[in-house]
Scaffold this motif. Structure first.
Motif, PDB file in Angstrom:
ATOM      1  N   SER A   1     -12.632  -2.374  -5.330  1.00 59.12           N
ATOM      2  CA  SER A   1     -12.417  -1.132  -4.574  1.00 59.12           C
ATOM      3  C   SER A   1     -11.536  -0.142  -5.337  1.00 59.12           C
ATOM      4  O   SER A   1     -11.255   0.943  -4.856  1.00 59.12           O
ATOM      5  CB  SER A   1     -11.786  -1.457  -3.221  1.00 59.12           C
ATOM      6  OG  SER A   1     -10.548  -2.094  -3.405  1.00 59.12           O
ATOM      7  N   VAL A   2     -11.115  -0.524  -6.527  1.00 55.24           N
ATOM      8  CA  VAL A   2     -10.101   0.283  -7.215  1.00 55.24           C
ATOM      9  C   VAL A   2     -10.620   1.656  -7.633  1.00 55.24           C
ATOM     10  O   VAL A   2      -9.858   2.617  -7.735  1.00 55.24           O
ATOM     11  CB  VAL A   2      -9.545  -0.512  -8.428  1.00 55.24           C
ATOM     12  CG1 VAL A   2     -10.500  -0.519  -9.602  1.00 55.24           C
ATOM     13  CG2 VAL A   2      -8.206   0.029  -8.863  1.00 55.24           C
TER      14      VAL A   2
ATOM     15  N   SER B   1      -2.924   1.744 -10.043  1.00 54.91           N
ATOM     16  CA  SER B   1      -3.704   0.519 -10.225  1.00 54.91           C
ATOM     17  C   SER B   1      -3.580  -0.028 -11.639  1.00 54.91           C
ATOM     18  O   SER B   1      -3.660  -1.233 -11.850  1.00 54.91           O
ATOM     19  CB  SER B   1      -5.170   0.770  -9.877  1.00 54.91           C
ATOM     20  OG  SER B   1      -5.273   1.161  -8.535  1.00 54.91           O
TER      21      SER B   1
ATOM     22  N   LEU C   1      -9.525  -6.179  -4.532  1.00 55.54           N
ATOM     23  CA  LEU C   1      -8.736  -5.019  -4.944  1.00 55.54           C
ATOM     24  C   LEU C   1      -9.402  -4.363  -6.151  1.00 55.54           C
ATOM     25  O   LEU C   1      -9.426  -3.144  -6.287  1.00 55.54           O
ATOM     26  CB  LEU C   1      -7.298  -5.425  -5.290  1.00 55.54           C
ATOM     27  CG  LEU C   1      -6.450  -5.927  -4.123  1.00 55.54           C
ATOM     28  CD1 LEU C   1      -5.049  -6.283  -4.601  1.00 55.54           C
ATOM     29  CD2 LEU C   1      -6.354  -4.881  -3.031  1.00 55.54           C
TER      30      LEU C   1
ATOM     31  N   SER D   1      -7.389   1.556  -2.490  1.00 49.75           N
ATOM     32  CA  SER D   1      -8.752   1.063  -2.291  1.00 49.75           C
ATOM     33  C   SER D   1      -9.577   2.042  -1.482  1.00 49.75           C
ATOM     34  O   SER D   1     -10.745   1.803  -1.218  1.00 49.75           O
ATOM     35  CB  SER D   1      -8.737  -0.267  -1.533  1.00 49.75           C
ATOM     36  OG  SER D   1      -8.050  -1.234  -2.275  1.00 49.75           O
TER      37      SER D   1
ATOM     38  N   CYS E   1     -11.468  -4.799 -14.701  1.00 50.73           N
ATOM     39  CA  CYS E   1     -10.323  -4.163 -14.060  1.00 50.73           C
ATOM     40  C   CYS E   1      -9.317  -3.711 -15.116  1.00 50.73           C
ATOM     41  O   CYS E   1      -8.929  -2.545 -15.174  1.00 50.73           O
ATOM     42  CB  CYS E   1      -9.700  -5.143 -13.071  1.00 50.73           C
ATOM     43  SG  CYS E   1      -8.304  -4.510 -12.145  1.00 50.73           S
TER      44      CYS E   1
ATOM     45  N   TYR F   1       1.705  -5.567  -6.287  1.00 47.46           N
ATOM     46  CA  TYR F   1       0.756  -5.091  -5.272  1.00 47.46           C
ATOM     47  C   TYR F   1      -0.376  -6.091  -5.068  1.00 47.46           C
ATOM     48  O   TYR F   1      -0.827  -6.321  -3.950  1.00 47.46           O
ATOM     49  CB  TYR F   1       0.209  -3.729  -5.717  1.00 47.46           C
ATOM     50  CG  TYR F   1      -0.887  -3.189  -4.843  1.00 47.46           C
ATOM     51  CD1 TYR F   1      -0.606  -2.776  -3.542  1.00 47.46           C
ATOM     52  CD2 TYR F   1      -2.195  -3.074  -5.305  1.00 47.46           C
ATOM     53  CE1 TYR F   1      -1.604  -2.278  -2.733  1.00 47.46           C
ATOM     54  CE2 TYR F   1      -3.199  -2.570  -4.503  1.00 47.46           C
ATOM     55  CZ  TYR F   1      -2.903  -2.181  -3.214  1.00 47.46           C
ATOM     56  OH  TYR F   1      -3.900  -1.686  -2.422  1.00 47.46           O
ATOM     57  N   VAL F   2      -0.806  -6.720  -6.163  1.00 53.52           N
ATOM     58  CA  VAL F   2      -1.946  -7.626  -6.106  1.00 53.52           C
ATOM     59  C   VAL F   2      -1.689  -8.826  -5.170  1.00 53.52           C
ATOM     60  O   VAL F   2      -2.612  -9.458  -4.674  1.00 53.52           O
ATOM     61  CB  VAL F   2      -2.342  -8.078  -7.537  1.00 53.52           C
ATOM     62  CG1 VAL F   2      -1.282  -8.973  -8.130  1.00 53.52           C
ATOM     63  CG2 VAL F   2      -3.694  -8.764  -7.559  1.00 53.52           C
TER      64      VAL F   2
ATOM     65  N   GLU G   1      -3.456  -9.567  -1.871  1.00 49.70           N
ATOM     66  CA  GLU G   1      -4.766 -10.238  -1.849  1.00 49.70           C
ATOM     67  C   GLU G   1      -4.540 -11.703  -1.503  1.00 49.70           C
ATOM     68  O   GLU G   1      -3.603 -12.331  -2.005  1.00 49.70           O
ATOM     69  CB  GLU G   1      -5.414 -10.075  -3.236  1.00 49.70           C
ATOM     70  CG  GLU G   1      -6.894 -10.344  -3.289  1.00 49.70           C
ATOM     71  CD  GLU G   1      -7.257 -11.806  -3.437  1.00 49.70           C
ATOM     72  OE1 GLU G   1      -8.407 -12.158  -3.183  1.00 49.70           O
ATOM     73  OE2 GLU G   1      -6.375 -12.631  -3.791  1.00 49.70           O
TER      74      GLU G   1
ATOM     75  N   SER H   1      -2.653  -3.815 -11.842  1.00 53.53           N
ATOM     76  CA  SER H   1      -3.731  -4.755 -12.153  1.00 53.53           C
ATOM     77  C   SER H   1      -3.115  -6.035 -12.713  1.00 53.53           C
ATOM     78  O   SER H   1      -2.221  -5.980 -13.551  1.00 53.53           O
ATOM     79  CB  SER H   1      -4.673  -4.131 -13.189  1.00 53.53           C
ATOM     80  OG  SER H   1      -5.562  -5.113 -13.671  1.00 53.53           O
TER      81      SER H   1
ATOM     82  N   ASN I   1       0.818  -1.187   0.000  1.00 56.42           N
ATOM     83  CA  ASN I   1       0.000   0.000   0.000  1.00 56.42           C
ATOM     84  C   ASN I   1       0.864   1.255   0.000  1.00 56.42           C
ATOM     85  O   ASN I   1       1.591   1.477   0.943  1.00 56.42           O
ATOM     86  CB  ASN I   1      -0.805  -0.031   1.295  1.00 56.42           C
ATOM     87  CG  ASN I   1      -2.217   0.340   1.066  1.00 56.42           C
ATOM     88  OD1 ASN I   1      -2.482   1.196   0.224  1.00 56.42           O
ATOM     89  ND2 ASN I   1      -3.117  -0.283   1.793  1.00 56.42           N
TER      90      ASN I   1
END
Lengths: 164, 585
Positions: free
Chosen positions: B542-543, B486, B539, B436, B497, B318-319, B322, B490, B235
């Motif tokens: 909420s993007v 993002s 993710l 998010s 997305c 980043y993903v 999750e 992604s 984050n």
């Protein structure tokens, strides 16, 4: 992989004993350790050459397509040789609102390269990272293993001078 | 030595309490988490170590994050029977003078943050304050009364800045691993889970799922169960987990051990992002030390309970924060989330039942076990108990790591702890929840820190990044910034997305560059609502929050960009006339 990479890997001598040390001794040829093996190979050779990936594929029994998938999915893996010094400018939120963009543009203009590129003299590779986690000191940058906080466009210029 | 019982722990505790609280020498503790090091703490450490090498009257030590990142490097100096003083901005050129200042008893106010009144942690209420009979220094602020510290309650950060993070003995000296032995000897797995349930501890990684319920779901399986720690703090704007790991790695190991005992697991994994090399190093050291003492490995404490922890590193995705993506990455594969019709507690890592919590969640566990669920629930609001860590950063006077009780208002965090916006500028918004989350405007600052309340206003608790934005920050640009983030991050497997974000970025970039047109805002809202409904993972759904929240609260700013071709904040270059407009940042 593109031509530049194949060309480079064609020229490069791969020390298979050294690769064996990483793959077998350090990580027990375990498929689950693929990401960490790739990190170790990149740490040692500065990038992931086609030759090394092919060898790794045979060694741990994971298809090269899958290894290539992993190597291109994760941001840290580089398939092209990089310069002697690696500049990572942080693009996290706190750095952004504290003027990180100016530091980014300064490096881009001074070295005349954009994100992901290497200078012609091989001195610097310019990369960005999504948050190093030093948000209170933003804007931040990492050069090789050294962290620098509270940067300004003037300061980054002086810091870069220290790296040959 | 293998630790076999609480008696062994007590012995170590007694031995090391002396070096922590009543040393025979001058103790110099240098704050050496990453923030300190980036500001020159390593050089200060070396300078002092060299200057006093062979001197038995002084001991130079490292410690973790002292919290007040704004004035790093921080150094604490004390002697038995004298006050404990924390010095600020102690770079290499000042370290020897600071030590001299303390030893001479000069106490130069310019260099000092404050003095400590009580060095014990929240778990050490069984012993007396070593500073009880030490008179306070006149004219030097008391740590516990400084605005930055007085609103904080240190449960998770109970040891950060007080111990050498590489010393398991110092962790034990502050009642470390006592909670684990209590669980091992006195409690049945079900009782442990009940305590965690009663404490209402919710996952601190962002989602806020009740930890006890998760543990119980995982524990009901018979096949190999896994206890996994999410330390992939990707984050932007958050460094909460990094600070815990760098300051007190054993608190995470102990939390995982207790979870393993409750769930019936023998294998643990910590998935830590590779951008945190110091965290990786400190975790490796901690695991080795715990193995040496027999706190990890086979037959722990002479029981039939065995547990191992392995570290696995991320590689910049980043993903992978999750849960399903993280577990896939842990298997050495590409980290793409999968639909969660089947939960990871039933089928996760290696298709086995897997319990995933983040660093901060695990670090809470030992304190809850030692002090009880009732104590824990006495802090906080109806739906959010205990404390939450935030990295308070951006355009704020006191940036730093803060641990506050749930329910504190955002205003108190920004204006009391953070002392507001620097440079005579006006406060504009606070950003929580990273990509998010959303931006919360001034009028909602009296909102309490609470999972539900933050979600109600279009933001979220998130992992703990709290970025203060002043009037010089353009809200359209901030939305564009998060969407650009993002777009890069992604994983690309689901259409809404992958394509939706790209379209949003094109529109937002256009607005920032002066080519925005009527209908753009409505199109962004439509795209955002589509993403919220149809993305595969949490993710993705909420993007769009950063865009929707900024449109909701700062619609006029979007309109000014589009209709008047003006950036009210003076940030967007294409819309600022250098001759007539004065940039605010």
């Amino acid at each position: 992989m593109d031509d530049a990479t194949s060309e480079q890997s064609g020229q490069e001598e791969i020390d298979y004993v050294e690769l064996d040390d990483i793959i077998e001794k350090e990580f027990g040829s375990d498929k689950e350790n693929l990401i960490m093996i790739l990190q170790a190979i990149q740490q040692r050779y500065n990038y992931l050459s086609e030759g090394a990936l092919n060898y790794l594929s045979e060694k741990i029994g994971v298809p090269i397509s899958q290894i290539y998938g992993v190597a291109t999915f994760y941001a840290t893996f580089k398939l092209k040789p990089r310069g002697r010094n690696i500049i990572s400018i942080c693009r996290g939120t706190a750095c952004h609102v504290r003027g990180g963009q100016r530091v980014f543009e300064k490096v881009e203009n001074d070295l005349n390269i954009s994100d992901g590129e290497t200078t012609a003299d091989n001195r610097f590779t310019f990369e960005t990272v999504r948050c190093i986690g030093g948000c209170s000191l933003g804007p931040m940058a990492k050069i090789n293993d050294d962290m620098y906080g509270r940067l300004s466009s003037d300061r980054i210029e002086k810091i870069l001078d220290q790296y040959e | 030595m293998k630790i076999q019982s609480e008696k062994d722990l007590k012995y170590i505790r007694q031995e090391y309490a002396k070096t922590l609280y009543t040393p025979d020498v001058t103790k110099v503790n240098i704050g050496m988490a990453m923030c300190g090091i980036a500001n020159g703490a390593q050089a200060s450490f070396q300078k002092a170590s060299e200057a006093f090498s062979g001197d038995n009257g002084i001991s130079i030590n490292k410690t973790g994050c002292i919290g007040f990142c704004e004035v790093e490097p921080l150094v604490e100096i004390f002697e038995n029977g004298k006050p404990r003083v924390v010095y600020k901005y102690i770079t290499e050129d000042k370290i020897l003078d600071a030590i001299q200042d303390y030893r001479d008893g000069t106490f130069n106010k310019k260099w000092i943050v404050g003095q400590m009144r009580e060095p014990h942690s929240i778990l050490e209420d069984d012993i007396d304050n070593p500073l009880a009979n030490v008179p306070l220094l006149k004219g030097i602020p008391v740590f516990e009364n400084i605005p930055f510290y007085d609103r904080q309650v240190k449960i998770v950060t109970r040891n950060c800045g007080y111990i050498d993070p590489d010393s398991i003995e110092e962790y034990i000296a502050r009642r470390g691993y006592f909670a684990f032995f209590h669980a091992l000897n006195d409690l049945e797995p079900k009782q442990i889970i009940d305590i965690i349930k009663m404490s209402a501890l919710r996952g601190r990684g962002g989602g806020g799922f009740p930890a006890g319920i998760k543990w119980a779901s995982c524990a009901k399986h018979d096949s190999d169960r896994y206890v996994i720690c999410n330390a992939d703090e990707g984050n932007p704007g958050a460094y909460v987990d990094r600070s815990i790991i760098e300051g007190d790695p054993h608190s995470i190991l102990e939390g995982m051990l207790i979870a393993a005992l409750a769930i019936g697991s023998s294998q643990g994994f910590i998935y830590v992002r590779h951008e945190y090399p110091l965290s990786i190093k400190r975790l490796i050291t901690a695991i080795k030390a715990a193995e040496k003492y027999g706190l990890l490995g086979d037959n722990i404490g002479g029981s039939d309970f065995s547990f191992q922890i392995k570290i696995s590193t991320g590689a910049g995705a980043y993903v992978c924060g999750e849960s399903t993506a993280l577990m896939s990455s842990l298997e050495g594969k590409v980290g793409r989330p999968r639909a969660k019709y089947v939960h990871t507690v039933d089928k996760g890592f290696r298709d086995g039942p897997s319990n995933l919590n983040n660093v901060e969640t695990y670090a809470n566990v030992p304190a809850i076990l030692l002090k009880g669920a009732e104590w824990y629930t006495s802090l906080g609001t109806e739906h959010s108990k205990g404390t939450k860590l935030f990295s308070l950063v951006g355009n704020v006077t006191n940036s730093g790591l803060v641990e506050v009780p749930m329910g504190i208002s955002l205003r108190e965090i920004v204006f009391d702890i953070g002392e507001g916006v620097p440079g005579n500028k006006a406060f504009k918004a606070i950003q929580t929840g990273g990509p998010s989350g959303g931006c919360i405007p001034e009028k909602l600052l009296d909102l309490p820190v609470d999972y539900q309340k933050l979600t109600d206003v279009g933001s979220m608790m998130g992992a703990g990044g709290m970025v203060v934005l002043d009037e010089g920050v353009c809200m359209v640009d901030i939305a564009r910034y998060f969407i650009e983030f993002s777009k890069d991050e992604s994983c690309g497997q689901c259409n809404p997305c992958r394509e939706g974000i790209k379209q949003m970025l094109t529109i937002l970039t256009g607005i920032c560059e002066g080519t925005g047109k009527e209908g753009d805002i409505e199109l962004l809202e439509e795209l955002g609502s589509m993403l919220q409904k149809f993305c595969l993972c949490a993710l993705g759904t909420s993007v769009a929050n950063p865009v929707l929240a900024t449109i909701f609260y700062f619609r006029k700013e979007y309109e000014a960009h589009i209709r008047e071709k003006k950036c009210p904040a003076g940030f967007c270059k294409a819309l600022v006339n250098p001759k007539t407009d004065k940039p605010k940042n």
